[in-house]
Structures are given as C-alpha cells and as structure tokens.
Design a protein around this motif. Structure first.
Motif, PDB file in Angstrom:
ATOM      1  N   LEU A   1     -43.949 -11.612 -39.522  1.00  0.00           N
ATOM      2  CA  LEU A   1     -42.585 -11.288 -39.943  1.00  0.00           C
ATOM      3  C   LEU A   1     -42.521  -9.884 -40.529  1.00  0.00           C
ATOM      4  O   LEU A   1     -41.567  -9.143 -40.287  1.00  0.00           O
ATOM      5  CB  LEU A   1     -42.069 -12.324 -40.950  1.00  0.00           C
ATOM      6  N   PHE A   2     -43.542  -9.496 -41.300  1.00  0.00           N
ATOM      7  CA  PHE A   2     -43.581  -8.138 -41.838  1.00  0.00           C
ATOM      8  C   PHE A   2     -43.677  -7.111 -40.717  1.00  0.00           C
ATOM      9  O   PHE A   2     -43.012  -6.073 -40.754  1.00  0.00           O
ATOM     10  CB  PHE A   2     -44.750  -7.968 -42.811  1.00  0.00           C
ATOM     11  N   LEU A   3     -44.497  -7.387 -39.717  1.00  0.00           N
ATOM     12  CA  LEU A   3     -44.622  -6.459 -38.591  1.00  0.00           C
ATOM     13  C   LEU A   3     -43.310  -6.353 -37.807  1.00  0.00           C
ATOM     14  O   LEU A   3     -42.952  -5.275 -37.317  1.00  0.00           O
ATOM     15  CB  LEU A   3     -45.763  -6.876 -37.676  1.00  0.00           C
ATOM     16  N   ILE A   4     -42.584  -7.453 -37.695  1.00  0.00           N
ATOM     17  CA  ILE A   4     -41.273  -7.423 -37.040  1.00  0.00           C
ATOM     18  C   ILE A   4     -40.312  -6.556 -37.841  1.00  0.00           C
ATOM     19  O   ILE A   4     -39.563  -5.749 -37.272  1.00  0.00           O
ATOM     20  CB  ILE A   4     -40.725  -8.855 -36.857  1.00  0.00           C
ATOM     21  N   ILE A   5     -40.334  -6.692 -39.166  1.00  0.00           N
ATOM     22  CA  ILE A   5     -39.461  -5.871 -40.020  1.00  0.00           C
ATOM     23  C   ILE A   5     -39.820  -4.402 -39.883  1.00  0.00           C
ATOM     24  O   ILE A   5     -38.945  -3.544 -39.765  1.00  0.00           O
ATOM     25  CB  ILE A   5     -39.561  -6.339 -41.490  1.00  0.00           C
ATOM     26  N   LEU A   6     -41.100  -4.097 -39.873  1.00  0.00           N
ATOM     27  CA  LEU A   6     -41.541  -2.714 -39.711  1.00  0.00           C
ATOM     28  C   LEU A   6     -41.080  -2.150 -38.366  1.00  0.00           C
ATOM     29  O   LEU A   6     -40.548  -1.035 -38.287  1.00  0.00           O
ATOM     30  CB  LEU A   6     -43.061  -2.652 -39.837  1.00  0.00           C
ATOM     31  N   GLY A   7     -41.245  -2.931 -37.305  1.00  0.00           N
ATOM     32  CA  GLY A   7     -40.824  -2.490 -35.977  1.00  0.00           C
ATOM     33  C   GLY A   7     -39.320  -2.295 -35.870  1.00  0.00           C
ATOM     34  O   GLY A   7     -38.848  -1.299 -35.308  1.00  0.00           O
ATOM     35  N   LEU A   8     -38.550  -3.235 -36.410  1.00  0.00           N
ATOM     36  CA  LEU A   8     -37.088  -3.113 -36.364  1.00  0.00           C
ATOM     37  C   LEU A   8     -36.594  -1.922 -37.179  1.00  0.00           C
ATOM     38  O   LEU A   8     -35.645  -1.242 -36.779  1.00  0.00           O
ATOM     39  CB  LEU A   8     -36.426  -4.397 -36.872  1.00  0.00           C
ATOM     40  N   SER A   9     -37.243  -1.651 -38.308  1.00  0.00           N
ATOM     41  CA  SER A   9     -36.844  -0.510 -39.127  1.00  0.00           C
ATOM     42  C   SER A   9     -37.072   0.801 -38.385  1.00  0.00           C
ATOM     43  O   SER A   9     -36.204   1.672 -38.362  1.00  0.00           O
ATOM     44  CB  SER A   9     -37.615  -0.509 -40.444  1.00  0.00           C
ATOM     45  N   ILE A  10     -38.233   0.926 -37.764  1.00  0.00           N
ATOM     46  CA  ILE A  10     -38.534   2.137 -36.989  1.00  0.00           C
ATOM     47  C   ILE A  10     -37.606   2.229 -35.788  1.00  0.00           C
ATOM     48  O   ILE A  10     -37.104   3.313 -35.456  1.00  0.00           O
ATOM     49  CB  ILE A  10     -40.015   2.137 -36.570  1.00  0.00           C
ATOM     50  N   PHE A  11     -37.342   1.108 -35.133  1.00  0.00           N
ATOM     51  CA  PHE A  11     -36.437   1.070 -33.982  1.00  0.00           C
ATOM     52  C   PHE A  11     -35.028   1.520 -34.364  1.00  0.00           C
ATOM     53  O   PHE A  11     -34.399   2.306 -33.654  1.00  0.00           O
ATOM     54  CB  PHE A  11     -36.421  -0.348 -33.405  1.00  0.00           C
ATOM     55  N   ASN A  12     -34.527   1.032 -35.518  1.00  0.00           N
ATOM     56  CA  ASN A  12     -33.187   1.420 -35.972  1.00  0.00           C
ATOM     57  C   ASN A  12     -33.106   2.913 -36.257  1.00  0.00           C
ATOM     58  O   ASN A  12     -32.126   3.571 -35.894  1.00  0.00           O
ATOM     59  CB  ASN A  12     -32.785   0.636 -37.219  1.00  0.00           C
ATOM     60  N   LEU A  13     -34.127   3.443 -36.921  1.00  0.00           N
ATOM     61  CA  LEU A  13     -34.136   4.887 -37.196  1.00  0.00           C
ATOM     62  C   LEU A  13     -34.180   5.687 -35.894  1.00  0.00           C
ATOM     63  O   LEU A  13     -33.484   6.692 -35.744  1.00  0.00           O
ATOM     64  CB  LEU A  13     -35.315   5.243 -38.095  1.00  0.00           C
ATOM     65  N   PHE A  14     -34.992   5.212 -34.955  1.00  0.00           N
ATOM     66  CA  PHE A  14     -35.094   5.900 -33.663  1.00  0.00           C
ATOM     67  C   PHE A  14     -33.756   5.880 -32.922  1.00  0.00           C
ATOM     68  O   PHE A  14     -33.303   6.902 -32.406  1.00  0.00           O
ATOM     69  CB  PHE A  14     -36.183   5.231 -32.814  1.00  0.00           C
ATOM     70  N   ILE A  15     -33.103   4.719 -32.881  1.00  0.00           N
ATOM     71  CA  ILE A  15     -31.811   4.604 -32.192  1.00  0.00           C
ATOM     72  C   ILE A  15     -30.766   5.500 -32.851  1.00  0.00           C
ATOM     73  O   ILE A  15     -30.014   6.190 -32.172  1.00  0.00           O
ATOM     74  CB  ILE A  15     -31.309   3.147 -32.179  1.00  0.00           C
ATOM     75  N   TYR A  16     -30.718   5.482 -34.172  1.00  0.00           N
ATOM     76  CA  TYR A  16     -29.703   6.268 -34.870  1.00  0.00           C
ATOM     77  C   TYR A  16     -29.878   7.751 -34.585  1.00  0.00           C
ATOM     78  O   TYR A  16     -28.917   8.436 -34.225  1.00  0.00           O
ATOM     79  CB  TYR A  16     -29.737   6.028 -36.383  1.00  0.00           C
ATOM     80  N   PHE A  17     -31.094   8.261 -34.744  1.00  0.00           N
ATOM     81  CA  PHE A  17     -31.292   9.694 -34.550  1.00  0.00           C
ATOM     82  C   PHE A  17     -31.194  10.094 -33.085  1.00  0.00           C
ATOM     83  O   PHE A  17     -30.784  11.210 -32.770  1.00  0.00           O
ATOM     84  CB  PHE A  17     -32.614  10.143 -35.180  1.00  0.00           C
ATOM     85  N   LYS A  18     -31.516   9.187 -32.164  1.00  0.00           N
ATOM     86  CA  LYS A  18     -31.334   9.474 -30.736  1.00  0.00           C
ATOM     87  C   LYS A  18     -29.846   9.559 -30.411  1.00  0.00           C
ATOM     88  O   LYS A  18     -29.397  10.473 -29.710  1.00  0.00           O
ATOM     89  CB  LYS A  18     -31.989   8.388 -29.891  1.00  0.00           C
ATOM     90  N   ASN A  19     -29.048   8.610 -30.942  1.00  0.00           N
ATOM     91  CA  ASN A  19     -27.597   8.645 -30.717  1.00  0.00           C
ATOM     92  C   ASN A  19     -26.969   9.856 -31.380  1.00  0.00           C
ATOM     93  O   ASN A  19     -26.044  10.451 -30.839  1.00  0.00           O
ATOM     94  CB  ASN A  19     -26.937   7.364 -31.239  1.00  0.00           C
ATOM     95  N   LYS A  20     -27.450  10.209 -32.551  1.00  0.00           N
ATOM     96  CA  LYS A  20     -26.890  11.368 -33.257  1.00  0.00           C
ATOM     97  C   LYS A  20     -27.163  12.645 -32.479  1.00  0.00           C
ATOM     98  O   LYS A  20     -26.291  13.495 -32.353  1.00  0.00           O
ATOM     99  CB  LYS A  20     -27.489  11.461 -34.660  1.00  0.00           C
ATOM    100  N   ASN A  21     -28.367  12.788 -31.934  1.00  0.00           N
ATOM    101  CA  ASN A  21     -28.692  13.972 -31.147  1.00  0.00           C
ATOM    102  C   ASN A  21     -27.888  14.028 -29.851  1.00  0.00           C
ATOM    103  O   ASN A  21     -27.498  15.089 -29.403  1.00  0.00           O
ATOM    104  CB  ASN A  21     -30.178  14.028 -30.840  1.00  0.00           C
ATOM    105  N   SER A  22     -27.625  12.869 -29.243  1.00  0.00           N
ATOM    106  CA  SER A  22     -26.824  12.866 -28.004  1.00  0.00           C
ATOM    107  C   SER A  22     -25.361  13.200 -28.297  1.00  0.00           C
ATOM    108  O   SER A  22     -24.688  13.803 -27.476  1.00  0.00           O
ATOM    109  CB  SER A  22     -26.946  11.523 -27.289  1.00  0.00           C
ATOM    110  N   ILE A  23     -24.858  12.821 -29.474  1.00  0.00           N
ATOM    111  CA  ILE A  23     -23.486  13.164 -29.849  1.00  0.00           C
ATOM    112  C   ILE A  23     -23.382  14.664 -30.113  1.00  0.00           C
ATOM    113  O   ILE A  23     -22.430  15.309 -29.698  1.00  0.00           O
ATOM    114  CB  ILE A  23     -23.042  12.353 -31.085  1.00  0.00           C
ATOM    115  N   ILE A  24     -24.382  15.223 -30.767  1.00  0.00           N
ATOM    116  CA  ILE A  24     -24.370  16.658 -31.077  1.00  0.00           C
ATOM    117  C   ILE A  24     -24.453  17.479 -29.797  1.00  0.00           C
ATOM    118  O   ILE A  24     -23.750  18.480 -29.637  1.00  0.00           O
ATOM    119  CB  ILE A  24     -25.510  17.018 -32.027  1.00  0.00           C
ATOM    120  N   SER A  25     -25.287  17.062 -28.848  1.00  0.00           N
ATOM    121  CA  SER A  25     -25.445  17.827 -27.620  1.00  0.00           C
ATOM    122  C   SER A  25     -24.268  17.661 -26.664  1.00  0.00           C
ATOM    123  O   SER A  25     -24.062  18.479 -25.782  1.00  0.00           O
ATOM    124  CB  SER A  25     -26.745  17.429 -26.919  1.00  0.00           C
ATOM    125  N   ALA A  26     -23.472  16.609 -26.827  1.00  0.00           N
ATOM    126  CA  ALA A  26     -22.355  16.363 -25.914  1.00  0.00           C
ATOM    127  C   ALA A  26     -21.154  17.208 -26.250  1.00  0.00           C
ATOM    128  O   ALA A  26     -20.941  17.775 -27.223  1.00  0.00           O
ATOM    129  CB  ALA A  26     -21.959  14.897 -25.962  1.00  0.00           C
TER     130      ALA A  26
END
Length: 108
Positions: free
Chosen positions: A83-108
């Motif tokens: 469960l801890f590893l799932i939380i760690l993975g989801l946290s990193i995944f959320n940060l990755f998604i947010y910053f990927k979406n933010k960069n795509s909005i800035i470049s668009a």
C-alpha cells in the motif's frame, strides 16, 4: 494472528490511513486526467502538498507498524508495504501528469 481490539487487528486501523490516501490520490489522478485545459479544479500546490503529505504520513505509519510488530513479536505486514508503494507511485504519477499537462498548456 495478532493483538485484536474488538475484532479488528491493529494493522487494520493503520491500513485505513493508507486506503484513505490511495483513494484521495486516485481521485486527484482522475481529475488531472479529465480536466479541461482551462478549468483549474486542481492546481500545482494542491497536487504537491497532497503528494508530500501522503508520502510522509504513510512512511511514518509504515515505520510505526514495524515497531508494533517488533514489540509484540508479530510478523511484518506485507500488504501495508505494498500500500505504501502504491501511494508512492500514485504521488509521483500525479506530479508527472500535472507538470506534463502544465507544459503542454504553456506550449500550446
């Protein structure tokens, strides 16, 4: 098996914290994946703070479970480690998604 308190093992009480964090991180992931470019339901501060708090509290929770298992001569809890590893993975995944979406909005 383990020390019980009114029918529930000690691990079950601590697992509720893990499950709560997993559900909240999944909800944030879904919001990040389906939100439109112009709507800001979740911002960077929310994603960052939620991820950091989830990782820190879950890590402390896992350490406490280890101490409890050691003091009561119980076996460790593998499910809580997963469960801890799932939380760690989801946290990193959320940060990755947010910053990927933010960069795509800035470049668009």
């Amino acid at each position: 098996m383990g020390v019980t308190m009114e029918g529930l093992e000690i691990y079950d009480f601590l697992r509720l914290v893990f499950i709560t964090f997993i559900i909240s991180l999944i909800v944030i992931s879904i919001i990040l994946l389906v939100q439109k470019k112009r709507s800001n339901l979740v911002n960077g501060l929310t994603v960052s703070i939620t991820s950091i708090i989830s990782i820190i509290v879950s890590g402390i929770n896992l350490i406490i479970m280890g101490y409890i298992a050691d003091e009561l001569n119980l076996a460790g809890d593998v499910i809580s480690s997963y469960l801890f590893l799932i939380i760690l993975g989801l946290s990193i995944f959320n940060l990755f998604i947010y910053f990927k979406n933010k960069n795509s909005i800035i470049s668009a």
